[in-house]
Design a protein around this motif. Structure first.
Motif, short mmCIF file in Angstrom:
data_model
loop_
_atom_site.label_atom_id
_atom_site.label_comp_id
_atom_site.label_asym_id
_atom_site.label_seq_id
_atom_site.Cartn_x
_atom_site.Cartn_y
_atom_site.Cartn_z
N PRO A 1 0.83 -1.21 0.00
CA PRO A 1 0.00 0.00 0.00
C PRO A 1 0.87 1.27 0.00
CG PRO A 1 0.13 -0.88 2.21
CD PRO A 1 0.84 -1.87 1.33
N THR A 2 0.24 2.43 -0.07
CA THR A 2 0.96 3.69 -0.15
C THR A 2 0.51 4.66 0.93
OG1 THR A 2 -0.64 4.57 -1.74
CG2 THR A 2 1.31 3.47 -2.63
N ILE A 3 1.40 5.64 1.16
CA ILE A 3 1.07 6.70 2.11
C ILE A 3 -0.12 7.51 1.60
CG2 ILE A 3 1.88 8.86 3.14
CD1 ILE A 3 4.69 7.68 3.16
N TYR A 4 -1.05 7.81 2.48
CA TYR A 4 -2.18 8.66 2.12
C TYR A 4 -2.12 9.97 2.90
CZ TYR A 4 -6.90 10.01 0.70
OH TYR A 4 -7.97 10.66 0.13
N GLY A 5 -2.13 9.90 4.22
CA GLY A 5 -2.22 11.10 5.04
C GLY A 5 -0.88 11.49 5.64
N VAL A 6 -0.64 12.80 5.79
CA VAL A 6 0.51 13.35 6.51
C VAL A 6 0.01 14.54 7.32
CG1 VAL A 6 2.42 12.59 5.04
CG2 VAL A 6 1.12 14.63 4.42
N ASP B 1 7.16 19.39 15.35
CA ASP B 1 8.33 18.54 15.58
C ASP B 1 8.02 17.05 15.38
OD1 ASP B 1 9.82 20.76 16.22
OD2 ASP B 1 9.45 20.60 18.37
N VAL B 2 6.76 16.70 15.27
CA VAL B 2 6.36 15.29 15.12
C VAL B 2 5.48 15.20 13.88
CG1 VAL B 2 5.25 13.32 16.20
CG2 VAL B 2 6.43 15.01 17.62
N LEU B 3 5.68 14.15 13.10
CA LEU B 3 4.90 13.94 11.88
C LEU B 3 4.14 12.63 12.00
CD1 LEU B 3 4.37 15.14 9.01
CD2 LEU B 3 6.09 13.53 8.18
N TYR B 4 2.86 12.67 11.63
CA TYR B 4 2.02 11.47 11.62
C TYR B 4 1.70 11.12 10.17
CZ TYR B 4 1.62 12.05 16.61
OH TYR B 4 1.92 12.14 17.95
N VAL B 5 1.83 9.84 9.86
CA VAL B 5 1.67 9.34 8.49
C VAL B 5 0.69 8.18 8.51
CG1 VAL B 5 2.84 8.33 6.51
CG2 VAL B 5 4.04 10.01 7.95
N SER B 6 -0.25 8.19 7.57
CA SER B 6 -1.15 7.04 7.43
C SER B 6 -0.82 6.30 6.16
CB SER B 6 -2.61 7.49 7.42
OG SER B 6 -2.91 8.21 6.24
N ILE C 1 1.39 5.93 11.66
CA ILE C 1 2.80 5.94 12.07
C ILE C 1 3.17 7.32 12.61
CG2 ILE C 1 5.18 5.75 11.23
CD1 ILE C 1 4.10 3.76 9.14
N GLN C 2 4.03 7.30 13.65
CA GLN C 2 4.59 8.55 14.19
C GLN C 2 6.08 8.62 13.86
OE1 GLN C 2 6.06 9.16 18.31
NE2 GLN C 2 4.21 10.42 18.58
N LEU C 3 6.56 9.81 13.41
CA LEU C 3 7.97 10.05 13.15
C LEU C 3 8.44 11.24 13.96
CD1 LEU C 3 8.01 9.68 9.25
CD2 LEU C 3 8.76 7.98 10.91
N ASN C 4 9.57 11.09 14.64
CA ASN C 4 10.15 12.17 15.44
C ASN C 4 11.11 12.96 14.56
OD1 ASN C 4 11.27 13.88 17.30
ND2 ASN C 4 12.29 12.29 18.50
N LEU C 5 10.72 14.17 14.15
CA LEU C 5 11.53 14.97 13.23
C LEU C 5 12.76 15.54 13.90
CD1 LEU C 5 8.72 16.85 11.27
CD2 LEU C 5 9.83 14.68 10.74
N LEU C 6 12.86 15.46 15.22
CA LEU C 6 14.04 15.95 15.94
C LEU C 6 15.05 14.84 16.19
CD1 LEU C 6 12.37 18.30 18.59
CD2 LEU C 6 13.25 18.88 16.33
N ALA C 7 14.80 13.67 15.61
CA ALA C 7 15.69 12.53 15.86
C ALA C 7 17.08 12.74 15.25
CB ALA C 7 15.06 11.25 15.32
#
Length: 884
Positions: free
Chosen positions: A475-480, A487-492, A506-512
């Motif tokens: 499948p592919t990414i739909y939502g961002v 500072d945090v990005l959520y991806v569906s 999914i959660q991504l920490n942009l400060l990582a």
């Protein structure tokens, strides 16, 4: 609630102003072409003027090369979309030549007639003016006041906000008013505006709850809650006459029980006007008026007409900033046609249909072909908006600037090319701080989040980064969606259930750190083989306070949400409502959710009318309070009278008053506004004009101030030190008037002695200052003078032995700090046996030359104090035994 049922025909308006549906030639041009009135500054290169460029656009989808010749000697333009400013009135033949590729070989021509403008309308001899009017009156607005021809005999008028078509109007409420004047021969127009301020008129109410319309009739309604911030009564400075604010505001979302008429798989476009109310919503086929949700404004020849599906994020509505026009009387409706990738816009004008709006232009092309997901953000100085659209032909992102100059495209060659055949659907989004843009992409059959920096000055996209989320495609990414702090990005990831694909949140920490570290920070908030996840979105857009992130799921009746999106962690940490074992899956909504959530834009809030504001400085007992009222209704004369509970009054914008009692003290402010002298523009004499001013408005405002207790000190004003004897004294006040005190002893010039104790040990004469502050911040100052002064001291023994042994043979009197002594000694019969005014002269115990045995003698010693002569004559009495 009655929703969206009434159909409005626009035919009469379109005919009146000549903006009817266009016939589709091989290239598009603006229906009305007007000579440019822009003037370029030779030094700065900045253009001024209000004319918008004429738009030309090649509508042949397969064309790949272009040469535009505008017939006026200007340079050739080689892009699909071209804008041009004609400098001279007249008729021109515009030629489009396609040198290579489809459509080449046969030039396409069109004749355009460049018209002239009417005479510039003005208010108070300005294109943009401000005026203040006393309340309770009406003001006539005449854009050609003093012009005998009233601007010309063939002019047409269109006023904002109510759509009047008369040469003049009369108004009785505060607000922005503008008039657009059309030349009857060319249909070219110029505009002037005036901000009218009726003194002390209450502003209109607004800021209704924000709503999201999405899916098949689903609605989320957001209501802001929080604790009212009480005025801090103990603050030493503050403001009066203010509406209390809200602390820790939170937007609580709830689903409505009734459905709305939107019916789409993707996302709607919504815009809130400067008054805080929903202005318009659109599914790309129809536009719904937000002022009256029963209105439907049909979009003639909409880009979506006849389509069974609409783009996932291809509808955006933004305010249209027009030169010299009130903001925002028009709105752009941008749509992306998923069939050919054409980005175009229609224009909604609020001056029609009883301010509900009407479509006045449709499907004006901007660029093609682009992805169906377009993102929007305010530009750097909030004078307009920026759209980001990625080209499907591999040429990169296009930045579409939307401001008072119209719509312009700035091409960019930025971004990574996705796999061939990859259909870009879903969302692209800009971070709340307007510094980042993100979208999903597929490269090498892997899902990536592509993140761009946004240049704060140019709004251009820079420095693309690819974050591998570790999920193969499909499948592919739909939502961002970015968190509130960006500072945090959520991806569906949207899995196709028929193909057995899994959806993930999914959660991504942009400060990582690095791109690889950000990818490694991945936390799966939710995953499902039963639900197909769609858009994720932070809401509400433009609100203050705590914001949640919402997830749309295909064909459901609920919307999950994340309560603490700024935190990094698992589902429980971020407060995900769909956590296994939770009692609720999210917010129940009417209708059926689909994959999309709406693109919501908020206009810059309008300024409120002129209200009274006042402030204070100092609220301690027995200390003066400075009271200030801000000038209002400028340039009208204002007079302020402060009235207090004790019956006293003071006049002025700023006064000093000592409130008499502790606790709450009520006061009033009487405001009187005066009309200007009718001779002011004729007679330049302040005295005469002041006498001719008349009172037009009087109003009384009531408020109160809390007076705090100040420290009360009991401290002697003078103390003495016997410096010659090296004496020192510990002196301090008795203090009341608070629960805690801080002491600062200082020299006479205010230098701190760094003694925080209540008492200070004095060793030198001088003037000393004391500042005492209590726990409420109130300060009391006192002072003490230390003088050099020794108290008189006298010692007279009670016996002596004049026996000739040279020990204690004389009456020795010890004294200090006395002057003018007089000593007299008496026997038992009252006879004076010894007298002296020099205490160094000592009595030997004899009377008339001989001793009279052991006897008791009385004495009287009169003297004055050396340091305190003002005390007069002092007397010491006693007796002494002579032992012979």
């Amino acid at each position: 609630m009655k929703l969206f049922k009434k159909h409005i025909s626009l035919f009469m308006f379109l005919c009146m102003f000549g903006i009817g549906g266009r016939s589709f030639a091989q290239f598009y041009s603006s229906p009305n072409v007007c000579v440019s009135n822009k003037v370029v500054d030779p030094v700065s290169g900045v253009a001024s003027g209000c004319s918008e460029s004429t738009i030309f656009f090649d509508e042949l989808p397969t064309a790949t090369s272009w040469e535009w010749n505008f017939g006026d000697g200007s340079p050739i333009v080689t892009t699909r979309n071209a804008s041009h400013n004609f400098q001279t009135v007249g008729t021109y033949t515009v030629t489009l030549n396609r040198p290579t590729g489809p459509g080449s070989g046969t030039p396409t021509t069109k004749t355009v007639t460049v018209g002239s403008y009417p005479q510039q309308p003005m208010f108070n001899k300005k294109e943009v003016a401000d005026t203040t009017v006393c309340g309770g009156k009406t003001l006539k607005l005449d854009p050609y006041k003093g012009n005998l021809l009233n601007g010309g005999g063939n002019y047409r008028y269109l006023w904002f906000p109510n759509g009047e078509t008369t040469p003049t109007i009369s108004v009785d409420s505060s607000g922005c008013y503008s008039v657009q004047v059309y030349d009857g021969n060319s249909n070219c127009s110029l505009t002037a505006r005036i901000n009218v301020k009726f003194c002390l008129q209450n502003p209109p109410s607004g800021n209704e709850p924000q709503k999201w319309y999405f899916g098949f009739g689903s609605t989320l309604e957001f209501n802001q809650t929080g604790t009212v911030i009480p005025r801090d009564s103990t603050a030493s400075t503050g403001d009066f006459l203010l509406i209390p604010g809200i602390t820790d505001p939170v937007f609580n979302a709830s689903g409505t029980t009734t459905s709305n008429p939107l019916n789409l798989q993707g996302a709607a476009g919504m815009v809130y006007g400067p008054d805080g109310r929903l202005a318009f919503a659109s599914d790309g086929k129809k536009v719904y008026s937000g002022l009256d949700d029963s209105e439907i404004l049909m979009v003639d020849s909409s880009a979506y007409q006849g389509l069974t599906t609409v783009p996932s994020q291809g509808v955006v509505i933004v305010p249209k900033n027009s030169c010299n026009e009130c903001q925002h009387h028009q709105y752009y409706l941008f749509t992306v046609n998923p069939t050919n990738g054409l980005l175009s816009y229609s224009i909604i004008d609020t001056r029609f249909n009883n301010k509900k709006g009407a479509i006045v232009a449709t499907n004006i092309p901007v660029i093609m072909p682009v992805e169906e997901r377009i993102s929007v953000t305010p530009n750097g100085d909030e004078t307009g908006f920026v759209l980001y659209a990625n080209s499907l032909d591999g040429s990169g992102f296009q930045t579409i600037m939307i401001d008072s100059n119209g719509v312009s495209v700035v091409p960019q060659a930025v971004g990574n090319t996705p796999d061939p055949g990859y259909v870009a659907s879903g969302q692209a989004t800009v971070s709340p701080n307007n510094r980042l843009m993100a979208r999903g992409t597929v490269i090498g059959n892997k899902n990536y989040v592509e993140i761009f920096d946004i240049d704060a000055n140019t709004s251009q996209l820079l420095n693309p980064r690819l974050i591998d989320i570790g999920v193969d495609a499909p499948p592919t990414i739909y939502g961002v969606a970015f968190s509130n702090n960006s500072d945090v990005l959520y991806v569906s990831v949207s899995g196709d259930l028929l193909l057995g694909q899994e959806s993930q949140l999914i959660q991504l920490n942009l400060l990582a750190g690095t791109d690889a570290a950000i990818g490694a920070s991945k936390i799966i908030i939710d995953r499902s083989a039963s639900f197909q996840f769609g858009a994720v979105q932070l809401g509400p857009i433009g609100g203050d306070g705590s914001k949640l992130i919402y997830l749309s799921i295909l064909d459901q009746d609920f919307v999950p949400y994340i309560q603490r999106p700024d935190q990094v962690g698992d589902a429980a940490t971020v407060g995900y409502s769909n956590t296994p074992g939770s009692t609720t899956k999210g917010i129940t909504v009417a209708g059926t959710t689909k994959l999309g959530l709406p693109t919501v834009v908020k206009a810059v809030p309008q300024q409120e009318s002129d209200g009274l504001s006042a402030s204070y400085d100092g609220n301690c007992h027995k200390s003066p309070t400075i009271l200030t009222v801000n000038p209002i209704c400028d340039p009208l004369k204002s007079e302020f009278t402060w009235m207090f509970e004790d019956g006293s009054e003071q006049k002025g914008e700023q006064i000093s008053y000592t409130f008499p009692k502790l606790g709450w003290n009520t006061f009033k402010i009487k405001v009187v506004i005066f009309n200007k002298s009718p001779l002011e523009k004729i007679v330049n004499n302040k005295t005469i004009n002041s006498l001719l001013e008349t009172e037009c408005l009087e109003r009384i405002f009531v408020d109160s101030i809390y007076i705090k207790p100040s420290p009360i000190l009991t401290l002697p004003s003078i103390e003495y030190l016997c410096v010659v004897e090296g004496e020192s004294k510990l002196i301090g006040p008795a203090t009341v008037g608070g629960k805690g005190f801080e002491y600062d002893w200082q020299t006479s010039v205010g230098t701190s002695l760094n003694s925080p104790d209540s008492a200070y040990k004095f060793a030198l004469p001088g003037l000393y200052l004391l500042e005492v502050e209590n726990d409420l911040g109130c300060i009391t100052n006192s002072k003490i003078t230390i003088l050099e002064g020794c108290e008189p001291r006298i010692f007279i023994p009670d016996a002596f032995t004049p026996n000739g042994d040279a020990i204690n043979d004389l009456l020795e009197i010890h004294d200090a700090h006395i002057i003018e002594p007089e000593l007299q000694i008496y026997n038992r019969w009252g006879e004076v046996v010894f007298t002296t005014d020099n205490l160094d002269v000592r009595w030997d115990g004899k009377f008339k030359g001989r001793y009279f045995g052991n006897q008791l003698y009385t004495y009287t010693l009169k003297y004055k104090s050396k340091y305190f002569p003002e005390r007069g004559i002092l007397t010491a009495r006693g007796s002494v035994i002579v032992l012979h």
